[in-house]
Design an enzyme around this catalytic site. Sequence first.
Site, PDB file in Angstrom:
ATOM      1  CG  ASP A 406      -1.990   1.074   1.644  1.00 46.66           C
ATOM      2  OD1 ASP A 406      -2.412   1.356   0.373  1.00 46.66           O
ATOM      3  OD2 ASP A 406      -2.622   1.233   2.095  1.00 46.66           O
ATOM      4  CD  GLU A 409      -0.516   5.000  -4.318  1.00 51.56           C
ATOM      5  OE1 GLU A 409       0.160   5.263  -2.550  1.00 51.56           O
ATOM      6  OE2 GLU A 409      -1.014   4.751  -4.112  1.00 51.56           O
ATOM      7  CG  ASP A 483      -7.964   4.758   0.960  1.00 45.63           C
ATOM      8  OD1 ASP A 483      -8.176   3.275   0.813  1.00 45.63           O
ATOM      9  OD2 ASP A 483      -7.326   5.294   1.020  1.00 45.63           O
TER      10      ASP A 483
HETATM   11  C1  GLC Z   1      -4.658   3.326   2.784  1.00 42.03           C
HETATM   12  C2  GLC Z   1      -5.086   1.732   2.187  1.00 42.03           C
HETATM   13  C3  GLC Z   1      -5.872   1.772   2.616  1.00 42.03           C
HETATM   14  C4  GLC Z   1      -5.241   0.997   4.647  1.00 42.03           C
HETATM   15  C5  GLC Z   1      -5.298   1.740   5.135  1.00 42.03           C
HETATM   16  C6  GLC Z   1      -4.249   2.362   6.490  1.00 42.03           C
HETATM   17  O1  GLC Z   1      -5.695   4.362   2.891  1.00 42.03           O
HETATM   18  O2  GLC Z   1      -5.483   2.412   1.013  1.00 42.03           O
HETATM   19  O3  GLC Z   1      -6.624   0.287   2.552  1.00 42.03           O
HETATM   20  O4  GLC Z   1      -6.267   0.692   5.386  1.00 42.03           O
HETATM   21  O5  GLC Z   1      -4.142   3.097   4.065  1.00 42.03           O
HETATM   22  O6  GLC Z   1      -3.035   1.201   5.784  1.00 42.03           O
END
Ligand code: GLC
Length: 789
Positions: A406, A409, A483
């Site tokens: 995650d 980017e 998200d």
């Molecule tokens: C980001 C991700 C989400 C995750 C959060 C905490 O917002 O897109 O899926 O739960 O980070 O790690």
Amino acid sequence: MQDTSFAIHPGSKKSIEGVPYHDIGNLNSFTKVDNIFSFVCEQGFVNLQFYKEEIVRVVMNPFASPTMESSFALVIEPEVVEVDVRETIETIELHTSKLSIKVFRTPFRIAIYDHNERILVQETIRGMGYNDKKEVICYKEMKKEDHFYGFGEKTSFLDKRGEKMTMWNSDVFAPHNPEIDALYQSIPFFMTLNKGFAHGIFFDNTFKSVFDMKTENDVYSFSAEGGELDYYVMLGPTPKNVLEQYTTLTGRMDIPPKWALGYHQSRYSYETEAEVRELVNHFLEKEIPVDAIYLDIHYMDGYRVFTFDRERFPNPEQLLKDLKKAGIHVIPIVDPGVKEDPEYSIYQEGIYGDKFCQYIDGQIYHGDVWPGKSAFPDFTNSDVRKWWGEKHKFYTDMGIEGIWNDMNEPAVFNETKTMDTKVMHNQDGSLKTHREMHNLYGFYMGEATYSGMKNLLNGKRPFLLTRAGYAGVQRYAAVWTGDNRSFWEHLQMAIPMCMNLGISGVALTGPDVGGFAHDTTGELLARWTQFGTFTPYFRNHSVLESIRQEPWSFGEEIEAVVKKYIQLRYKWMPHLYTLFHEASKTGVPVMRPLFMEYPNDHHTFNLSDQFLIGDNVIVAPMTKPDTFHRVVYLPEGNWINYWTGEVSEGNKHILVEAKLDILPIFIKEGSFVSNGSIKQSTKQLEEDLQIHLYPSNSGTASYVLYEDDGNTFSYEQGQYLEKHINCEFHGNRLEFTIENKGTYKPDWKQWSLIIHGSVEEKEVLLNGEEISPLLIQNEGEMVRFKLDI
Ligand code: GLC
């Protein structure tokens, strides 16, 4: 201030004059060296190179001869292609057996045709060139009948005609709405459909790029902030051909482990070992199938990757063992940011081993993410990728086989949302700015993680989920759409978004089921789970402090619906797995827009609220509250309502009733699907393999069931089973031929051939012999034959 009315303050109006554009001008000279055709023009240099008979690459550099370097997306070298060159006073023509290119000399313009002289791509009077900001750009004719698809992960409807889209990997917590043109993935590829014919364009430029199918009525353009104008044109002519060609260039996924296709449960976060155990017990007690539980950032010690917080998770090793026994995988999140902490071994190794991104003067770039001030591995460097991959031993030693990447980017908590674009990357000796490499960061991280895990897992298939990526991301990871929110509109939006990701090569994709942010409702969760049953990737995930959205969170009625559809996912697993195998071979996605199978049917061109699974199953999710009817479009042929058996003629919109526990599903007459039994997880043996035929009156149907151990790469050594089934329909006589290929011995020793519709008077022949004596079960409107493997 951009979020207030200040944004439309009259003083903020931008100049309407564009940046001066320099056309490439006239052709001065033309040469051919090896298989590259080089054109020197008044204001630029162009190379044409055929990669295959049906794929040509066009590269323009305004200032020097093109480098012909490719990004990390490309997996093939050009083939030797025979090209017939014909010169006239006005043109130079290049012909392969499948494509023709006409190069006009004055001014220099390109037109690309198929061998029937059908135009695929034609430059406008502006052709290609650059502007004073050194942005490269080209303009193409946009025909009235052109429809555009792909472009990776974009909001809005299926057809992207009328959209202007930016490729710049962006962490967008809110909002995901039709106006947001850059999300987490940048896949600069699109497919044009024109009068039933499709072709593709892949713009392999990693800088921020823009596709403009909006500003003008009859012209579209694509441009990039830097680099060369480097694009591939793929002939098609069918949408599926385009996908095969695009994934020949950028690669395909391996067959995912079967457990990755089961139901997954996540939450930001299941914060302690006790909470995870309780969660799992709920699934087991309630007999709701589940294959994976996710550990979001709270599992770590102060958000340090490759650690566990031993207070919250005193014994992760035991937890992992116990869950494995129950057939459940654990997938921890791993973000790229490494906490600045001189006493933390990963940070130490990164600093001493020179692994982190730095400015040109050697100063390490630090940005704020979950752990606070953090450094970022330079994944563009293969040594760094190897180091990072090896670090995953921490997880694999505990039995972990799946990782969730995650914030790659990379997301940074600052105004620009990302790393300073002046930071440098050392791409194996070649120095590049983050401005150029930004869109590749998550993709390279995916390679590091996937390859590292693959090496560590001794023949087992890893599973990787990623948020960010570039063209080719499918080689390493599944993609979830980030998200989203618990809005009905986001359920609606996810349908075309996932279809376009599929068209962009990403077959394994899905949204956060139930919605991530905001509070879901029971009805929304039920309807979203129904949709999730047929999205390639199926995970329920929600944010910190939002209302709980596990299957049992909204009382018995909703729980029953959610359970029914999670179970249905397992029932359909043999068919889904067969389609994933196809995607791994051809690049053609599991979840398909209808135009992919019906490219001449104008009703399908922007059909954004229903989709196909494979080529014969229409799924039409319910996407509005308190709504129990919807219109479904059925293309040509007859279609069978999965729930009622009712047959509807196609080429029609029909009104379908769908009570809360009904997801409208239609199966095409004259086709097969395969089903299995409901299981607690994919780890349970398959004991009731069924192949269902929805017979027609005439013609033929065929199906190739694919099966292997679902867990290792032994299929690469022939350890698979392909059951080829063919059926000829002669009125009441059905003639089957069945043949097995491959050496894999499945769990099941017998299987059921189930023929739908009234069968009493039907004569069924298998490999020439009547098989009626084997009839063992007649279930109303279907009949079942038990057959040996
Ligand atoms: C980001 C991700 C989400 C995750 C959060 C905490 O917002 O897109 O899926 O739960 O980070 O790690």
